[in-house]
Design a protein around this motif. Structure first.
Motif, PDB file in Angstrom:
ATOM      1  N   UNK A   1      11.971 -13.845  -3.691  1.00 32.64           N
ATOM      2  CA  UNK A   1      11.720 -13.402  -5.067  1.00 32.64           C
ATOM      3  C   UNK A   1      11.013 -12.054  -5.066  1.00 32.64           C
ATOM      4  N   UNK A   2      10.060 -11.882  -4.171  1.00 32.48           N
ATOM      5  CA  UNK A   2       9.341 -10.617  -4.046  1.00 32.48           C
ATOM      6  C   UNK A   2       9.239 -10.283  -2.560  1.00 32.48           C
ATOM      7  N   UNK A   3      10.334  -9.782  -1.977  1.00 28.70           N
ATOM      8  CA  UNK A   3      10.361  -9.578  -0.529  1.00 28.70           C
ATOM      9  C   UNK A   3       9.349  -8.559  -0.020  1.00 28.70           C
ATOM     10  N   UNK A   4       8.955  -7.613  -0.848  1.00 29.30           N
ATOM     11  CA  UNK A   4       7.992  -6.608  -0.402  1.00 29.30           C
ATOM     12  C   UNK A   4       6.597  -7.214  -0.251  1.00 29.30           C
ATOM     13  N   UNK A   5       6.244  -8.099  -1.174  1.00 30.76           N
ATOM     14  CA  UNK A   5       4.933  -8.739  -1.109  1.00 30.76           C
ATOM     15  C   UNK A   5       4.847  -9.722   0.055  1.00 30.76           C
ATOM     16  N   UNK A   6       5.994 -10.248   0.478  1.00 31.72           N
ATOM     17  CA  UNK A   6       6.022 -11.257   1.547  1.00 31.72           C
ATOM     18  C   UNK A   6       6.773 -10.752   2.774  1.00 31.72           C
ATOM     19  N   UNK A   7       6.780  -9.435   2.968  1.00 31.80           N
ATOM     20  CA  UNK A   7       7.650  -8.858   3.988  1.00 31.80           C
ATOM     21  C   UNK A   7       7.394  -9.411   5.391  1.00 31.80           C
ATOM     22  N   UNK A   8       6.142  -9.485   5.803  1.00 36.01           N
ATOM     23  CA  UNK A   8       5.823  -9.960   7.157  1.00 36.01           C
ATOM     24  C   UNK A   8       6.295 -11.402   7.348  1.00 36.01           C
TER      25      UNK A   8
END
Length: 285
Positions: A249-256
């Motif tokens: 849903x928010x890949x940048x916030x959960x990238x790692x």
């Protein structure tokens, strides 16, 4: 870090020996989408252009990497990619091919871009149909923007598109994880999500896995099957897909974590061999 990851052509999006074909292309996402439309023909929309595809043309929809697509395009017509091909002379693919080629072109110009697997609300009334689009980083606006590079003038007329395909509203295209979250919360009917005769929670779950792979730069065919993909709702690992839906849903916030779960978690990463569900056979990924 995240933008860097999506700025370089790699794996499926790497033009390889064909990268010189991208040299003189523009950088603008709108102009590149128009070029893609002049090179590709959607396998299932071809009749709207007065075309009946041959078996050989249908087989082109199973091509995975961009370099192979480009090799076939250039062999058929050596003119620059900016020269639109006649409808019957275009490389055949599906939404994923339009998206991947668009992503590859954007990345070749240094524009961060990624393919997103999900569902379009604009093909059948009341349905969310299996679909892929481009998501690119709009630097002036400092945000990711959805683009549907498949929707040329004919298709905008055919599907009665009322929005700008170069800025697709988030309620018109749902990334797979968002469709999953809506259904799990009871806000949407899983039977409205799918394609042809395949609808339901299991189909959404499979697209969540495909979207995860695409976010890890492995943009597979829409009918490639591997790992936790199943064919009925009862076998879906609900907890796993719930977590993947949150990450995507928010890949940048959960990238790692998105990278870690793909590489080291359950069998989510694309294996050397996948099952092509259309051809009903195992194929090299």
């Amino acid at each position: 870090m995240t933008l860097d990851f999506y700025q370089q052509p790699v794996a499926m999006s790497d033009a390889g020996a064909q990268r010189a074909l991208f040299k003189d292309l523009p950088r603008d996402p709108r102009a590149l989408a128009a070029i893609v439309q002049g090179l590709l023909m959607h396998e299932h929309v071809a009749p709207a252009y007065g075309l009946t595809l041959s078996g050989e043309q249908h087989a082109e929809a199973h091509v995975r990497p961009v370099d192979q697509m480009l090799r076939a395009i250039a062999k058929r017509d050596p003119r620059p990619l900016s020269a639109a091909r006649a409808a019957g002379e275009r490389q055949v693919g599906v939404c994923r091919h339009f998206t991947l080629l668009h992503v590859a072109m954007l990345r070749s110009k240094g524009v961060p871009a990624r393919a997103r697997c999900g569902f379009g609300a604009y093909f059948e009334k009341g349905k969310f149909v299996d679909h892929w689009v481009t998501e690119y980083w709009n630097e002036p606006a400092r945000k990711w923007v959805l683009v549907d590079p498949q929707l040329d003038a004919r298709q905008r007329e055919l599907f009665k598109i009322s929005f700008d395909p170069l800025d697709v509203p988030r309620d018109q295209f749902l990334v797979a994880g968002d469709g999953w979250r809506l259904c799990r919360s009871g806000k949407a009917d899983p039977q409205a999500f799918g394609i042809l005769d395949m609808w339901g929670l299991w189909f959404i779950a499979s697209n969540v896995v495909r979207d995860l792979a695409a976010l890890n730069n492995h943009e597979m065919l829409p009918w490639d099957v591997w790992g936790p993909m199943v064919r009925n709702d009862a076998e879906v690992d609900l907890g796993l897909i719930d977590r993947l839906a949150e990450l995507t849903h928010d890949p940048d916030a959960h990238f790692a974590e998105l990278r870690a779960v793909y590489d080291h978690g359950p069998p989510l990463s694309v294996p050397p061999t996948v099952f092509n569900a259309v051809r009903n056979r195992a194929e090299a990924a």
